[in-house]
Design an enzyme around this catalytic site. Structure first.
Site, PDB file in Angstrom:
ATOM      1  N   ASN A   1       1.143  -0.168 -43.324  1.00  0.00           N
ATOM      2  CA  ASN A   1       1.884  -0.749 -44.288  1.00  0.00           C
ATOM      3  C   ASN A   1       1.039  -1.244 -45.429  1.00  0.00           C
ATOM      4  O   ASN A   1       0.779  -2.314 -45.191  1.00  0.00           O
ATOM      5  CB  ASN A   1       3.038  -1.350 -44.113  1.00  0.00           C
ATOM      6  CG  ASN A   1       3.793  -1.796 -45.369  1.00  0.00           C
ATOM      7  OD1 ASN A   1       3.768  -1.170 -46.382  1.00  0.00           O
ATOM      8  ND2 ASN A   1       4.769  -2.615 -45.321  1.00  0.00           N
ATOM      9  N   TRP A   2       0.668  -0.405 -46.235  1.00  0.00           N
ATOM     10  CA  TRP A   2      -0.225  -1.130 -47.355  1.00  0.00           C
ATOM     11  C   TRP A   2       0.046  -1.777 -48.283  1.00  0.00           C
ATOM     12  O   TRP A   2      -0.559  -2.521 -49.113  1.00  0.00           O
ATOM     13  CB  TRP A   2      -1.280   0.104 -48.085  1.00  0.00           C
ATOM     14  CG  TRP A   2      -1.860   0.953 -47.149  1.00  0.00           C
ATOM     15  CD1 TRP A   2      -2.112   0.973 -45.673  1.00  0.00           C
ATOM     16  CD2 TRP A   2      -2.696   2.243 -47.521  1.00  0.00           C
ATOM     17  NE1 TRP A   2      -2.989   1.740 -45.109  1.00  0.00           N
ATOM     18  CE2 TRP A   2      -3.416   2.483 -46.356  1.00  0.00           C
ATOM     19  CE3 TRP A   2      -3.302   2.712 -48.594  1.00  0.00           C
ATOM     20  CZ2 TRP A   2      -4.383   3.510 -46.357  1.00  0.00           C
ATOM     21  CZ3 TRP A   2      -4.218   3.766 -48.565  1.00  0.00           C
ATOM     22  CH2 TRP A   2      -4.719   4.162 -47.566  1.00  0.00           C
ATOM     23  N   LYS A   3       1.591  -2.107 -48.455  1.00  0.00           N
ATOM     24  CA  LYS A   3       2.218  -2.566 -49.414  1.00  0.00           C
ATOM     25  C   LYS A   3       1.728  -2.181 -50.890  1.00  0.00           C
ATOM     26  O   LYS A   3       1.478  -1.393 -50.928  1.00  0.00           O
ATOM     27  CB  LYS A   3       2.239  -4.162 -49.324  1.00  0.00           C
ATOM     28  CG  LYS A   3       2.451  -4.335 -47.618  1.00  0.00           C
ATOM     29  CD  LYS A   3       2.691  -5.733 -47.454  1.00  0.00           C
ATOM     30  CE  LYS A   3       2.913  -6.064 -45.929  1.00  0.00           C
ATOM     31  NZ  LYS A   3       3.598  -7.484 -45.703  1.00  0.00           N
TER      32      LYS A   3
ATOM     33  N   GLY B   1       2.566 -11.364 -42.470  1.00  0.00           N
ATOM     34  CA  GLY B   1       1.680 -11.825 -43.487  1.00  0.00           C
ATOM     35  C   GLY B   1       1.590 -13.502 -43.306  1.00  0.00           C
ATOM     36  O   GLY B   1       1.013 -14.181 -44.094  1.00  0.00           O
TER      37      GLY B   1
ATOM     38  N   GLU C   1      10.414  -6.751 -36.768  1.00  0.00           N
ATOM     39  CA  GLU C   1       9.464  -7.557 -37.461  1.00  0.00           C
ATOM     40  C   GLU C   1      10.013  -8.942 -37.866  1.00  0.00           C
ATOM     41  O   GLU C   1      10.690  -9.113 -38.789  1.00  0.00           O
ATOM     42  CB  GLU C   1       8.889  -6.804 -38.968  1.00  0.00           C
ATOM     43  CG  GLU C   1       8.603  -5.702 -38.650  1.00  0.00           C
ATOM     44  CD  GLU C   1       7.579  -5.349 -39.876  1.00  0.00           C
ATOM     45  OE1 GLU C   1       6.472  -5.134 -39.805  1.00  0.00           O
ATOM     46  OE2 GLU C   1       8.176  -5.118 -40.971  1.00  0.00           O
TER      47      GLU C   1
ATOM     48  N   SER D   1       1.776  -9.780 -38.550  1.00  0.00           N
ATOM     49  CA  SER D   1       0.391 -10.418 -38.084  1.00  0.00           C
ATOM     50  C   SER D   1      -0.071  -9.829 -36.716  1.00  0.00           C
ATOM     51  O   SER D   1      -0.938 -10.456 -36.057  1.00  0.00           O
ATOM     52  CB  SER D   1       0.547 -11.859 -37.837  1.00  0.00           C
ATOM     53  OG  SER D   1       1.032 -12.525 -39.251  1.00  0.00           O
TER      54      SER D   1
ATOM     55  N   HIS E   1      12.215  -2.899 -45.241  1.00  0.00           N
ATOM     56  CA  HIS E   1      11.257  -3.954 -44.852  1.00  0.00           C
ATOM     57  C   HIS E   1      11.702  -5.271 -45.415  1.00  0.00           C
ATOM     58  O   HIS E   1      12.484  -5.200 -46.556  1.00  0.00           O
ATOM     59  CB  HIS E   1       9.939  -3.211 -45.659  1.00  0.00           C
ATOM     60  CG  HIS E   1       8.884  -4.366 -45.215  1.00  0.00           C
ATOM     61  ND1 HIS E   1       8.529  -5.638 -45.962  1.00  0.00           N
ATOM     62  CD2 HIS E   1       7.758  -4.100 -44.321  1.00  0.00           C
ATOM     63  CE1 HIS E   1       7.763  -5.982 -45.126  1.00  0.00           C
ATOM     64  NE2 HIS E   1       7.149  -5.165 -44.216  1.00  0.00           N
TER      65      HIS E   1
ATOM     66  N   GLU F   1      10.574  -7.480 -46.883  1.00  0.00           N
ATOM     67  CA  GLU F   1      10.309  -7.695 -48.514  1.00  0.00           C
ATOM     68  C   GLU F   1      11.136  -6.933 -49.283  1.00  0.00           C
ATOM     69  O   GLU F   1      11.553  -7.569 -50.688  1.00  0.00           O
ATOM     70  CB  GLU F   1       8.695  -7.270 -48.654  1.00  0.00           C
ATOM     71  CG  GLU F   1       7.747  -8.242 -48.100  1.00  0.00           C
ATOM     72  CD  GLU F   1       6.286  -7.657 -47.660  1.00  0.00           C
ATOM     73  OE1 GLU F   1       6.227  -6.401 -48.211  1.00  0.00           O
ATOM     74  OE2 GLU F   1       5.566  -8.437 -46.684  1.00  0.00           O
TER      75      GLU F   1
HETATM   76  C1  PEP Z   1       4.421  -5.580 -42.722  1.00  0.00           C
HETATM   77  O1  PEP Z   1       4.160  -5.759 -43.857  1.00  0.00           O
HETATM   78  O2  PEP Z   1       5.399  -4.850 -42.027  1.00  0.00           O
HETATM   79  C2  PEP Z   1       3.641  -6.486 -41.943  1.00  0.00           C
HETATM   80  C3  PEP Z   1       3.895  -6.664 -40.363  1.00  0.00           C
HETATM   81  O3  PEP Z   1       2.613  -7.461 -42.301  1.00  0.00           O
HETATM   82  P1  PEP Z   1       1.675  -8.179 -41.488  1.00  0.00           P
HETATM   83  O4  PEP Z   1       0.992  -7.314 -40.581  1.00  0.00           O
HETATM   84  O5  PEP Z   1       0.483  -8.422 -42.642  1.00  0.00           O
HETATM   85  O6  PEP Z   1       2.227  -9.408 -40.816  1.00  0.00           O
END
Ligand code: PEP
Length: 252
Positions: free
Chosen positions: A9-11, A173, A167, A213, A95, A97
């Protein structure tokens, strides 16, 4: 046997040129991978370039969100038809976010999940608790609410073609990963919920990814858990070497 799926997931990262460069590198580095399904989710602006660059490879294209209508006066939105047209096979929905910053709810998640299936896009549906929810002991209540309501009224075929991404929000993050045991406990719980709603056979077929992470040095322990079927990778998917190491986790 569930084939693991690892998605990046590049966001809100990567220009068109940077996206092309990253997928071109990944295409080369991951060409020999057959036992893991691989997807990348660039921002909307780079989907077309990424689709072109990965053509003929083992990397699939995902979007990070979508609206549930096919077309119309919905300024700023992107439809399932458009994602299909550009070559997406997956779409991330719900997600944390989006839930936190853009008012996504279980109800809108459910509309999007159904719309994705109507266009043969496989949704990757994110569920997970916030830190205060874990600390107050309501992790399973929150996850149950996300699963039951976000995935309400799907047919057996639709749920089989849905990926659930657990998640924990406190791990996204932050560099704080759930321990393999913490993650496994919630993944098992999600599979039990799916067993109650559908059947054991269906629940055993659904892939449940872990996200939060995930890095090259912790992926193997997470993937060794019986109910963890892949990863949704944020930060570490922005670099070709680290995403490659994650996809090629030891023991895969
Ligand atoms: C995500 O954005 O879904 C995610 C898991 O980010 P990260 O790996 O940076 O924690």
């Amino acid at each position: 046997m569930r084939k693991p799926i690892i998605a990046g997931n590049w966001k809100m990262n990567k220009t068109v040129g940077e996206a092309r460069e990253l997928v071109t590198a990944l295409k080369d580095k991951l060409a020999d991978v057959t036992d893991v399904e691989i997807a990348v989710a660039p921002p909307f602006t780079a989907l077309s370039a990424a689709a072109e660059a990965i053509r003929g490879s083992n990397i699939k294209l995902a979007a990070q969100d979508m609206y549930w209508e096919e077309e119309g006066a919905f300024t700023g939105e992107v439809s399932p038809l458009m994602l299909k047209d550009v070559g997406c096979q997956y779409v991330i929905i719900g997600h944390s976010e989006r839930r936190t910053y853009f008012s996504e709810t279980n109800e809108t998640v459910n509309k999007k999940v159904k719309a994705a299936h109507a266009y043969s896009l496989n949704p990757i549906v994110c569920v997970g608790e916030r830190l205060e929810e874990r600390e107050s002991g309501v992790t399973k209540d929150v996850v149950k609410d996300h699963v039951v309501n976000g995935l309400a009224d799907l047919t057996e075929e639709q749920i089989r073609n849905t990926v659930v991404a657990y998640e924990p929000v406190w791990a996204i993050g932050t560099g704080k990963t759930a321990t393999p045991e913490q993650a496994q406990e919630v993944h098992r719980f999600i599979r039990e919920l799916l067993t109650q709603i559908y059947s054991l056979t269906v629940a055993e077929a659904v892939r449940i990814q872990y996200g939060g992470s995930v890095k090259p040095d912790n992926v193997a322990q997470l993937m060794a858990q019986p109910d963890i079927d892949g990863g949704l990778i944020g930060g570490a998917s922005l670099d070709a070497d680290s995403f490659t190491q994650i996809v090629k986790f030891p023991g895969c």
